[in-house]
Design an enzyme around this catalytic site. Sequence first.
Site, PDB file in Angstrom:
ATOM      1  N   MET A  31       0.848  -1.198   0.000  1.00  0.00           N
ATOM      2  CA  MET A  31       0.000   0.000   0.000  1.00  0.00           C
ATOM      3  C   MET A  31       0.886   1.252   0.000  1.00  0.00           C
ATOM      4  O   MET A  31       0.427   2.345   0.341  1.00  0.00           O
ATOM      5  CB  MET A  31      -0.938  -0.010   1.204  1.00  0.00           C
ATOM      6  CG  MET A  31      -1.933  -1.171   1.139  1.00  0.00           C
ATOM      7  SD  MET A  31      -3.431  -0.908   2.095  1.00  0.00           S
ATOM      8  CE  MET A  31      -2.765  -0.648   3.717  1.00  0.00           C
ATOM      9  N   LEU A  34       6.751   3.003   1.580  1.00  0.00           N
ATOM     10  CA  LEU A  34       7.621   1.834   1.697  1.00  0.00           C
ATOM     11  C   LEU A  34       8.798   2.087   2.640  1.00  0.00           C
ATOM     12  O   LEU A  34       9.339   3.188   2.709  1.00  0.00           O
ATOM     13  CB  LEU A  34       8.122   1.446   0.306  1.00  0.00           C
ATOM     14  CG  LEU A  34       7.012   1.232  -0.730  1.00  0.00           C
ATOM     15  CD1 LEU A  34       7.611   0.876  -2.083  1.00  0.00           C
ATOM     16  CD2 LEU A  34       6.037   0.150  -0.282  1.00  0.00           C
ATOM     17  N   GLY A  37      11.462  -2.878   5.360  1.00  0.00           N
ATOM     18  CA  GLY A  37      10.747  -4.154   5.373  1.00  0.00           C
ATOM     19  C   GLY A  37      10.205  -4.476   3.982  1.00  0.00           C
ATOM     20  O   GLY A  37      10.342  -5.606   3.492  1.00  0.00           O
ATOM     21  N   HIS A  38       9.592  -3.488   3.337  1.00  0.00           N
ATOM     22  CA  HIS A  38       9.076  -3.713   1.974  1.00  0.00           C
ATOM     23  C   HIS A  38      10.224  -4.007   1.002  1.00  0.00           C
ATOM     24  O   HIS A  38      10.106  -4.877   0.131  1.00  0.00           O
ATOM     25  CB  HIS A  38       8.347  -2.466   1.454  1.00  0.00           C
ATOM     26  CG  HIS A  38       7.090  -2.131   2.187  1.00  0.00           C
ATOM     27  ND1 HIS A  38       6.975  -1.031   3.001  1.00  0.00           N
ATOM     28  CD2 HIS A  38       5.883  -2.749   2.217  1.00  0.00           C
ATOM     29  CE1 HIS A  38       5.751  -0.978   3.491  1.00  0.00           C
ATOM     30  NE2 HIS A  38       5.071  -2.010   3.041  1.00  0.00           N
ATOM     31  N   ASP A 153       2.243  -9.697   8.873  1.00  0.00           N
ATOM     32  CA  ASP A 153       0.787  -9.842   8.759  1.00  0.00           C
ATOM     33  C   ASP A 153       0.475 -11.333   8.681  1.00  0.00           C
ATOM     34  O   ASP A 153       0.095 -11.864   7.637  1.00  0.00           O
ATOM     35  CB  ASP A 153       0.279  -9.083   7.529  1.00  0.00           C
ATOM     36  CG  ASP A 153       0.464  -7.595   7.681  1.00  0.00           C
ATOM     37  OD1 ASP A 153      -0.102  -7.031   8.619  1.00  0.00           O
ATOM     38  OD2 ASP A 153       1.212  -6.999   6.895  1.00  0.00           O
ATOM     39  N   SER A 189       4.512   0.829   8.281  1.00  0.00           N
ATOM     40  CA  SER A 189       4.219   2.208   7.883  1.00  0.00           C
ATOM     41  C   SER A 189       3.510   2.951   9.011  1.00  0.00           C
ATOM     42  O   SER A 189       3.592   4.172   9.116  1.00  0.00           O
ATOM     43  CB  SER A 189       3.335   2.217   6.638  1.00  0.00           C
ATOM     44  OG  SER A 189       4.001   1.559   5.589  1.00  0.00           O
TER      45      SER A 189
HETATM   46  O1  PAF Z   1      -0.248  -5.930   3.424  1.00  0.00           O
HETATM   47  C1  PAF Z   1      -0.621  -4.971   2.727  1.00  0.00           C
HETATM   48  O2  PAF Z   1       0.091  -3.973   2.554  1.00  0.00           O
HETATM   49  C2  PAF Z   1      -2.011  -5.018   2.116  1.00  0.00           C
HETATM   50  O3  PAF Z   1      -2.919  -5.632   2.968  1.00  0.00           O
HETATM   51  C3  PAF Z   1      -2.020  -5.647   0.707  1.00  0.00           C
HETATM   52  C4  PAF Z   1      -1.607  -7.110   0.768  1.00  0.00           C
HETATM   53  C5  PAF Z   1      -1.090  -4.878  -0.196  1.00  0.00           C
HETATM   54  C6  PAF Z   1      -3.437  -5.583   0.131  1.00  0.00           C
HETATM   55  O4  PAF Z   1      -3.891  -4.274   0.018  1.00  0.00           O
END
Ligand code: PAF
EC number: 6.3.2.1
Length: 281
Positions: A31, A34, A37-38, A153, A189
């Site tokens: 989303m 960033l 981690g991303h 998550d 974030s």
């Molecule tokens: O984990 C996230 O950032 C969101 O839940 C995802 C998987 C991009 C879906 O919008």
Amino acid sequence: MLETLIELDALRARVAGWKREGLRVALVPTMGNLHAGHFSLVELARARADRVVASIFVNPTQFGPGEDFERYPRTPDADAAGLDAAGCDAVWMPSVDTMYPFGIDGTVRLVVPGVTAVLEGAHRPGHFDGVATVVARLFNQVQPDLAVFGRKDYQQLAVIRYLVRELAFPLEVVAAPILREADGLAMSSRNQYLSAAERPRAAAIHAALQAMRMAFEAGDGVEAVERMAAARLAGEGFDVDYAVLQRADLSGPARRGEPWVALVAARLGGTRLIDNLESGS
Ligand code: PAF
């Protein structure tokens, strides 16, 4: 050089070209806003595929009323620079109209049973249906060979695995380890919502998870471990949604000798944080 794609036809043409060349394509759904981690997800995708597409889409259907959809940080320029540096090939940034061409009310929504009934699903009704709804669309749009999701998550990862199996998406789900700040706070974030006074206190979540592991491994029962963690976090000023020790598949309380996961969701001021610790990690 990172390519920015905002039209579905352009995305499809690019990915189809790669596939004609026999290249393996990875998707990293995000989303935006960033952080390291991303970028570690992108690096993992890089190691497993020939081309990497990251998507940036702040998905309205996964935010409940009163949640932070409006104020969710949007930083596309910094995100693009970071993705480029991490070796990402393309960023897919659909508009809301491209993602939901019949509008939010006209959206065909997925409803995921079972694993969504507890924990995050119970505290954020409809959240995982929104996640599944958008992730299924991302899979259809990008048509990746593999998709990388973070272990932070934990329940979302279980939902995605269920979705992929249930709808027979022809792709591999790759789980990436949690990246932490030096004091143990899981990167997110939402950490930037924490005030200067709250930020050092937020590390108490990881400390509580470690205490849960120690207590369980020392022989304490599941309920005692959960009570200890909740009390510890409440004592640090958190408003605790849950602090639980579950079987790894989230089907119920942990059982000694089987894989387990400790999961916490707690608010510090206006910021809701989640984290987890898996047995064997
Ligand atoms: O984990 C996230 O950032 C969101 O839940 C995802 C998987 C991009 C879906 O919008």
